[in-house]
Write an enzyme that holds these catalytic residues in place. Structure first.
Site, short mmCIF file in Angstrom:
data_model
loop_
_atom_site.label_atom_id
_atom_site.label_comp_id
_atom_site.label_asym_id
_atom_site.label_seq_id
_atom_site.Cartn_x
_atom_site.Cartn_y
_atom_site.Cartn_z
N GLU A 124 0.82 -1.22 0.00
CA GLU A 124 0.00 0.00 0.00
C GLU A 124 0.85 1.26 0.00
O GLU A 124 0.40 2.32 0.42
CB GLU A 124 -0.92 -0.01 1.23
CG GLU A 124 -1.92 -1.13 1.18
CD GLU A 124 -2.86 -1.12 2.37
OE1 GLU A 124 -2.88 -0.14 3.14
OE2 GLU A 124 -3.56 -2.12 2.54
N LYS B 256 -16.01 -1.54 3.03
CA LYS B 256 -15.34 -1.98 1.81
C LYS B 256 -16.40 -2.65 0.94
O LYS B 256 -16.82 -3.78 1.23
CB LYS B 256 -14.25 -3.00 2.14
CG LYS B 256 -13.03 -2.45 2.87
CD LYS B 256 -12.11 -3.58 3.30
CE LYS B 256 -10.82 -3.08 3.90
NZ LYS B 256 -10.08 -4.19 4.57
C1 2PG Z 1 -7.14 -3.54 5.63
C2 2PG Z 1 -6.99 -3.50 4.11
C3 2PG Z 1 -6.64 -2.17 3.53
P1 2PG Z 1 -6.65 -5.73 2.81
O1 2PG Z 1 -6.75 -4.50 6.27
O2 2PG Z 1 -7.73 -2.66 6.20
O3 2PG Z 1 -5.64 -1.50 4.16
O4 2PG Z 1 -6.11 -4.50 3.68
O5 2PG Z 1 -7.20 -5.16 1.56
O6 2PG Z 1 -5.45 -6.61 2.58
O7 2PG Z 1 -7.68 -6.41 3.64
MG MG Z 2 -8.01 -3.74 8.15
#
Ligand code: 2PG
Ligand code: MG
Length: 387
Positions: free
Chosen positions: A188, A313
């Protein structure tokens, strides 16, 4: 709205793996929408299919979108659910579902001659505050993200200017304290260092004081949890029982200027979340893997007073309408909402429009490399809102 053409293509995400993009053409507009990929995924997320599996499902459902008239986002998303008929999109895949759902959202907005955030809500639209990943260890089995965030609302641009300077300042300090530091970044675009958790927090304390920011941590603790008894920190060599983990989280939050704590316990441990939430209020205790953008899990968390903030998300749940319901429920219960990128993104900036249009309090994004695409989109949106 009538669909003239709908096409699926494989494109690449920022981790060089394949992901899906839908191109949708109506009688009036043409839009594209692609979906991100997570690395430290939660157990309760809707299911992604491989891009080739999704492509073969698409062959069967494609024509169903051509023969219908869709009047609203809910109609589209209900239709996706009716095609899938499972709880977690395991039949057609949450990646295919979200690519289609979000392409429709863009098409509705474009047919209305509106930006997506305006189409979602002109009244509720507000700029979120940024939460940015500064030092990171994605997929390491240790605390995954050390973040910086403002707690006072100035403009998005002013907040970002501070965070960008802080990000560069952190690199300067890492260079001084960590002889092995070579400006390496994680997935990231957060700095990678061999310093310990405490040493990183000391650097971030200095920098956050200088720039009037606060520290955030994403423990992603499900990925440190052995499933029975212990949390093990792969790089810091701690092995903690649940009680140790609770004491550790609370002591860190009291010792350092930490305002935001994401997933400090494993994704099934609502009880420890509740204890931390009570003891650390008004600091933000946030559920990501715990909630998986799922309304049912959010209801449980609200009943148990397990959280004061929620990661949003869209790809954890699979449709725009489900994402909207989740944000609405959080807001009704005074839970802060944090729209979030995934560790592997595409050039699609839809989450910026969702954050603004749904009136989210924060947006979690990265600060350099390809990650600036989201930030720059938010700067453009702020300009429109200020007109
Ligand atoms: C999180 C996300 C984004 P990932 O853990 O919050 O930073 O990571 O997309 O790997 O779940
Ligand atoms: Mg997270």
């Amino acid at each position: 709205m009538r669909v003239k053409r709908i096409k699926l293509r494989e494109i690449f995400a920022t981790n060089s793996k394949k992901t899906l993009e839908i191109e949708l053409e109506t009688e009036k507009v043409r839009v594209r929408s692609s979906v991100p990929l997570g690395t430290s995924k939660g157990k309760f997320e809707a299911l992604y299919l491989s891009t080739s599996e999704a492509a073969s499902k698409f062959v069967f459902i494609k024509n169903k979108f051509l023969s219908q008239n869709f009047n609203s986002q809910e109609e589209v998303d209900d239709f996706l659910h009716s095609l899938d008929r499972t709880e977690n999109f395991s039949e057609i895949g949450a990646n295919l579902a979200l690519a289609i759902s979000s392409a429709f959202l863009k098409a509705f907005a474009a047919e209305n001659h509106q930006e997506v955030f305006e189409f979602l809500s002109k009244e509720k639209a507000k700029m979120p505050r940024p939460i940015c990943n500064i030092v990171g260890f994605k997929g390491s089995g240790d605390v995954e993200e050390y973040l910086l965030l403002p707690v006072h609302q100035t403009s998005f641009r002013e907040n970002m200017e501070k965070i960008m300077q802080a990000y560069l300042k952190v690199a300067e300090l890492l260079k001084i304290r960590d002889p092995s530091f070579s400006f390496t970044k994680d997935l990231e675009s957060a700095w990678f260092t061999r310093l310990s958790l405490i040493e990183i927090l000391k650097i971030l304390t200095k920098v956050s004081n200088e720039f009037l920011l606060k520290i955030g941590l994403d423990f992603a603790a499900s990925h440190m949890w052995d499933g029975k008894q212990y949390y093990s920190y792969s790089m810091n060599n701690y092995i903690f029982s649940t009680q140790d983990q609770l004491n550790f989280v609370i002591s860190l939050a009291r010792k350092f200027p930490i305002f935001y704590i994401e997933d400090p316990f494993n994704q099934e441990d609502f009880v420890s979340f509740s204890v931390a939430n009570k003891q650390l209020s008004p600091k933000l205790i946030c559920g990501d893997d715990l909630l998986a953008t799922n309304v049912k899990r959010l209801k449980d968390a609200i009943d148990l007073k397990a959280i004061s903030s929620a990661i949003v998300k869209p790809n954890q749940i699979g449709t725009i309408s489900d994402t909207i319901k989740f944000v609405k429920l959080a807001k009704e219960n005074k839970i802060f909402t944090i729209m979030s990128h995934r560790s592997a993104e595409t050039d699609d900036n839809l989450i910026c429009h969702l954050a603004v249009g749904l009136g989210c309090d924060y947006i979690k994004v990265g600060t350099s490399g390809e990650r600036v695409s989201k930030i720059n989109e938010l700067l453009r949106i702020e300009e429109i809102l200020n007109k």
